[in-house]
Write a protein that holds these residues in place. Structure first.
Motif, PDB file in Angstrom:
ATOM      1  N   ALA A 208      -2.209  12.722   0.322  1.00  0.00           N
ATOM      2  CA  ALA A 208      -1.927  12.450  -1.084  1.00  0.00           C
ATOM      3  C   ALA A 208      -2.173  10.973  -1.364  1.00  0.00           C
ATOM      4  CB  ALA A 208      -0.482  12.820  -1.410  1.00  0.00           C
ATOM      5  N   MET A 209      -3.067  10.682  -2.292  1.00  0.00           N
ATOM      6  CA  MET A 209      -3.372   9.294  -2.638  1.00  0.00           C
ATOM      7  C   MET A 209      -2.332   8.818  -3.654  1.00  0.00           C
ATOM      8  SD  MET A 209      -5.995   8.689  -0.730  1.00  0.00           S
ATOM      9  CE  MET A 209      -6.412   7.076  -1.375  1.00  0.00           C
ATOM     10  N   ALA A 210      -1.338   8.088  -3.155  1.00  0.00           N
ATOM     11  CA  ALA A 210      -0.216   7.684  -4.006  1.00  0.00           C
ATOM     12  C   ALA A 210       0.569   6.559  -3.347  1.00  0.00           C
ATOM     13  CB  ALA A 210       0.707   8.880  -4.281  1.00  0.00           C
ATOM     14  N   ASP A 213       7.241   5.026  -0.367  1.00  0.00           N
ATOM     15  CA  ASP A 213       7.853   4.182   0.660  1.00  0.00           C
ATOM     16  C   ASP A 213       7.250   4.420   2.039  1.00  0.00           C
ATOM     17  OD1 ASP A 213       9.503   3.073  -1.239  1.00  0.00           O
ATOM     18  OD2 ASP A 213      11.178   4.451  -0.856  1.00  0.00           O
ATOM     19  N   ASP A 214       6.783   5.632   2.293  1.00  0.00           N
ATOM     20  CA  ASP A 214       6.268   5.949   3.627  1.00  0.00           C
ATOM     21  C   ASP A 214       4.744   6.080   3.648  1.00  0.00           C
ATOM     22  OD1 ASP A 214       6.086   8.251   2.152  1.00  0.00           O
ATOM     23  OD2 ASP A 214       6.853   9.579   3.720  1.00  0.00           O
ATOM     24  N   SER A 215       4.066   5.559   2.618  1.00  0.00           N
ATOM     25  CA  SER A 215       2.613   5.691   2.581  1.00  0.00           C
ATOM     26  C   SER A 215       1.969   4.793   3.626  1.00  0.00           C
ATOM     27  CB  SER A 215       2.079   5.347   1.187  1.00  0.00           C
ATOM     28  OG  SER A 215       2.381   4.011   0.846  1.00  0.00           O
ATOM     29  N   ILE A 216       0.839   5.249   4.148  1.00  0.00           N
ATOM     30  CA  ILE A 216       0.043   4.445   5.071  1.00  0.00           C
ATOM     31  C   ILE A 216      -1.143   3.875   4.302  1.00  0.00           C
ATOM     32  CG2 ILE A 216       0.735   5.874   7.043  1.00  0.00           C
ATOM     33  CD1 ILE A 216      -2.118   7.100   6.979  1.00  0.00           C
ATOM     34  N   SER A 217      -1.756   2.833   4.802  1.00  0.00           N
ATOM     35  CA  SER A 217      -2.890   2.245   4.104  1.00  0.00           C
ATOM     36  C   SER A 217      -4.140   3.089   4.344  1.00  0.00           C
ATOM     37  CB  SER A 217      -3.134   0.812   4.568  1.00  0.00           C
ATOM     38  OG  SER A 217      -3.703   0.811   5.867  1.00  0.00           O
ATOM     39  N   LEU A 218      -5.101   2.950   3.444  1.00  0.00           N
ATOM     40  CA  LEU A 218      -6.374   3.645   3.613  1.00  0.00           C
ATOM     41  C   LEU A 218      -7.033   3.222   4.925  1.00  0.00           C
ATOM     42  CD1 LEU A 218      -8.568   5.528   2.463  1.00  0.00           C
ATOM     43  CD2 LEU A 218      -9.468   3.556   1.185  1.00  0.00           C
ATOM     44  N   ASP A 219      -6.844   1.969   5.315  1.00  0.00           N
ATOM     45  CA  ASP A 219      -7.401   1.504   6.584  1.00  0.00           C
ATOM     46  C   ASP A 219      -6.801   2.280   7.755  1.00  0.00           C
ATOM     47  OD1 ASP A 219      -8.895  -0.456   5.246  1.00  0.00           O
ATOM     48  OD2 ASP A 219      -7.192  -1.832   5.269  1.00  0.00           O
ATOM     49  N   ASP A 220      -5.494   2.540   7.691  1.00  0.00           N
ATOM     50  CA  ASP A 220      -4.839   3.320   8.760  1.00  0.00           C
ATOM     51  C   ASP A 220      -5.385   4.748   8.794  1.00  0.00           C
ATOM     52  OD1 ASP A 220      -3.272   1.177   9.510  1.00  0.00           O
ATOM     53  OD2 ASP A 220      -1.578   1.758   8.246  1.00  0.00           O
ATOM     54  N   ARG A 251       5.574  15.001  -7.604  1.00  0.00           N
ATOM     55  CA  ARG A 251       6.460  14.725  -6.459  1.00  0.00           C
ATOM     56  C   ARG A 251       6.404  15.852  -5.444  1.00  0.00           C
ATOM     57  NH1 ARG A 251      11.402  17.385  -7.208  1.00  0.00           N
ATOM     58  NH2 ARG A 251      11.702  18.265  -9.298  1.00  0.00           N
ATOM     59  N   HIS A 252       6.159  17.069  -5.899  1.00  0.00           N
ATOM     60  CA  HIS A 252       6.066  18.195  -4.966  1.00  0.00           C
ATOM     61  C   HIS A 252       4.831  18.056  -4.076  1.00  0.00           C
ATOM     62  CE1 HIS A 252       9.303  20.160  -7.122  1.00  0.00           C
ATOM     63  NE2 HIS A 252       8.638  20.037  -8.252  1.00  0.00           N
ATOM     64  N   THR A 253       3.721  17.608  -4.645  1.00  0.00           N
ATOM     65  CA  THR A 253       2.513  17.408  -3.849  1.00  0.00           C
ATOM     66  C   THR A 253       2.738  16.321  -2.814  1.00  0.00           C
ATOM     67  OG1 THR A 253       1.103  18.115  -5.675  1.00  0.00           O
ATOM     68  CG2 THR A 253       0.068  16.782  -3.952  1.00  0.00           C
ATOM     69  N   ILE A 254       3.313  15.208  -3.239  1.00  0.00           N
ATOM     70  CA  ILE A 254       3.563  14.099  -2.317  1.00  0.00           C
ATOM     71  C   ILE A 254       4.507  14.524  -1.205  1.00  0.00           C
ATOM     72  CG2 ILE A 254       4.569  11.784  -2.129  1.00  0.00           C
ATOM     73  CD1 ILE A 254       3.567  11.274  -5.002  1.00  0.00           C
ATOM     74  N   ALA A 255       5.544  15.285  -1.548  1.00  0.00           N
ATOM     75  CA  ALA A 255       6.540  15.688  -0.558  1.00  0.00           C
ATOM     76  C   ALA A 255       5.983  16.665   0.465  1.00  0.00           C
ATOM     77  CB  ALA A 255       7.752  16.304  -1.259  1.00  0.00           C
ATOM     78  N   ASN A 256       5.006  17.480   0.067  1.00  0.00           N
ATOM     79  CA  ASN A 256       4.513  18.530   0.955  1.00  0.00           C
ATOM     80  C   ASN A 256       3.168  18.232   1.597  1.00  0.00           C
ATOM     81  OD1 ASN A 256       6.498  20.961   0.692  1.00  0.00           O
ATOM     82  ND2 ASN A 256       6.223  20.235  -1.408  1.00  0.00           N
ATOM     83  N   ALA A 257       2.542  17.112   1.230  1.00  0.00           N
ATOM     84  CA  ALA A 257       1.304  16.717   1.898  1.00  0.00           C
ATOM     85  C   ALA A 257       1.630  16.147   3.277  1.00  0.00           C
ATOM     86  CB  ALA A 257       0.567  15.678   1.057  1.00  0.00           C
ATOM     87  N   ASP A 258       0.643  16.186   4.162  1.00  0.00           N
ATOM     88  CA  ASP A 258       0.869  15.666   5.514  1.00  0.00           C
ATOM     89  C   ASP A 258       1.032  14.155   5.523  1.00  0.00           C
ATOM     90  OD1 ASP A 258       0.552  18.197   6.937  1.00  0.00           O
ATOM     91  OD2 ASP A 258      -1.565  18.072   6.357  1.00  0.00           O
ATOM     92  N   VAL A 261      -1.178   8.172   1.182  1.00  0.00           N
ATOM     93  CA  VAL A 261      -2.104   7.078   1.482  1.00  0.00           C
ATOM     94  C   VAL A 261      -2.232   6.171   0.260  1.00  0.00           C
ATOM     95  CG1 VAL A 261      -4.459   6.499   2.177  1.00  0.00           C
ATOM     96  CG2 VAL A 261      -3.365   8.566   3.081  1.00  0.00           C
ATOM     97  N   ARG A 262      -2.221   4.867   0.508  1.00  0.00           N
ATOM     98  CA  ARG A 262      -2.407   3.887  -0.561  1.00  0.00           C
ATOM     99  C   ARG A 262      -3.634   3.038  -0.265  1.00  0.00           C
ATOM    100  NH1 ARG A 262       1.152   1.707   2.983  1.00  0.00           N
ATOM    101  NH2 ARG A 262       0.772  -0.461   3.608  1.00  0.00           N
ATOM    102  N   ILE A 263      -4.254   2.535  -1.310  1.00  0.00           N
ATOM    103  CA  ILE A 263      -5.381   1.613  -1.173  1.00  0.00           C
ATOM    104  C   ILE A 263      -4.826   0.192  -1.254  1.00  0.00           C
ATOM    105  CG2 ILE A 263      -7.522   0.783  -2.224  1.00  0.00           C
ATOM    106  CD1 ILE A 263      -7.928   3.605  -3.330  1.00  0.00           C
ATOM    107  N   PRO A 264      -5.014  -0.635  -0.231  1.00  0.00           N
ATOM    108  CA  PRO A 264      -4.514  -2.014  -0.287  1.00  0.00           C
ATOM    109  C   PRO A 264      -5.193  -2.773  -1.436  1.00  0.00           C
ATOM    110  CG  PRO A 264      -5.148  -1.417   1.955  1.00  0.00           C
ATOM    111  CD  PRO A 264      -5.669  -0.339   1.055  1.00  0.00           C
ATOM    112  N   MET A 265      -4.392  -3.474  -2.227  1.00  0.00           N
ATOM    113  CA  MET A 265      -4.913  -4.201  -3.386  1.00  0.00           C
ATOM    114  C   MET A 265      -4.228  -5.554  -3.519  1.00  0.00           C
ATOM    115  SD  MET A 265      -5.297  -1.150  -6.225  1.00  0.00           S
ATOM    116  CE  MET A 265      -3.987  -0.101  -5.574  1.00  0.00           C
ATOM    117  N   GLY A 266      -4.925  -6.491  -4.143  1.00  0.00           N
ATOM    118  CA  GLY A 266      -4.390  -7.824  -4.345  1.00  0.00           C
ATOM    119  C   GLY A 266      -3.992  -8.099  -5.777  1.00  0.00           C
TER     120      GLY A 266
END
Length: 291
Positions: A208-210, A213-220, A251-258, A261-266
């Motif tokens: 889930a691209m969102a 608090d527990d999102s990983i970066s696109l690089d990860d 929120r249901h999609t985010i909660a149930n996706a594996d 993922v976030r895109i690092p931005m400045g």
């Protein structure tokens, strides 16, 4: 081809180009009778190359000679009885409500959409468009998906139709090149619960691209793709999920996706337009798969 010069913009034979709404063109009750409009010679050519059946064409008179190859293609495959309605530039402007930069449109027959399993057969990277309602964004995502080698696109039941006129135009006809279907058909209750289950059952890791608090970066995420990734983290089949404008993913999609993922931005920017973010994600994961 049968060339028919329009005497009036009120000719009922061209109502598909003027008076019918997109919903009427789609014809939900009888999809086999549905129509979509392809605009510009390039888009029409791509539709024909994908085997889409023309019902009629509406062409500005100055463009007739330049479309000789298109007409020959139609004659060879669908016979010489497909009508070409010929209009002056002023008539076409009055019919469509705006000035066309490429003076040709085609009314074409919709086709039965394949199943998710059929579209995803052999796919290692797919995109899911959740409830994206802006046709420009849908068309732009389709174009990026084609350019950046995404294997398939799945649109949720409440997502805008990729065959709406503006979506087709913005996609530059790539909507006919990328395999796609509607996950869950028109059943708005299918997504996200059953839809995510279906993707998991096909062996996809759902991302889930969102922001969360527990999102990983696109690089990860990229580090988990391809044969060089650690065995316990390696992702072999990836489904990237993009959310609607404004609210993003449910929120249901985010909660149930594996994964989330976030895109690092400045510069304290926290999000990108969905068409832009999808292009970034497609490009990053494309390179990782190639490595």
């Amino acid at each position: 081809m049968r060339f028919i010069h329009l005497g009036s913009v009120d000719d009922p034979r061209v109502e598909a180009y003027t008076n019918l709404t997109e919903l009427q063109l789609r014809n939900r009750l009888e999809p086999e009778k549905g129509v979509f409009i392809a605009e510009s010679p390039k888009v029409i050519t791509r539709a024909l190359a994908a085997g889409r059946e023309p019902i009629s064409l509406l062409v500005e008179e100055p463009w007739i000679d330049g479309m000789a190859d298109t007409f020959a293609t139609i004659d060879a495959r669908w016979g010489d009885d497909v009508p070409v309605y010929v209009a002056s530039p002023e008539q076409l402007r009055r019919l469509t409500g705006y000035r066309l930069h490429r003076g040709a449109l085609a009314a074409m027959r919709r086709w039965p959409l394949p199943s998710v399993g059929q579209v995803c057969a052999g796919a290692t990277r797919v995109a899911v468009l959740e409830n994206i309602v802006d046709h420009t964004n849908v068309g732009a995502i389709m174009r990026s998906a084609a350019a950046l080698d995404v294997d398939a696109v799945l649109v949720t039941p409440s997502c805008a139709d990729p065959l709406y006129r503006r979506a087709v135009r913005v996609s530059m006809g790539t909507v006919f090149q990328v395999p796609w279907t509607r996950i869950g058909g028109d059943d708005v209750r299918y997504w996200p619960w059953k839809g995510l289950e279906e993707l998991h059952g096909l062996g996809f890791t759902t991302a889930a691209m969102a922001l969360s608090d527990d999102s990983i970066s696109l690089d990860d995420l990229v580090g988990r793709l391809g044969p060089a990734a650690p065995a316990d983290e390696r992702i072999d089949r990836l489904a990237l999920i993009f959310g609607t404008e404004g609210d993003g993913l449910s929120r249901h999609t985010i909660a149930n996706a594996d994964l989330t993922v976030r895109i690092p931005m400045g510069h304290d920017v926290d999000s990108l337009n969905v068409a832009a973010s999808s292009a970034v994600a497609f490009y990053a994961t494309r390179d990782a798969r190639r490595r």
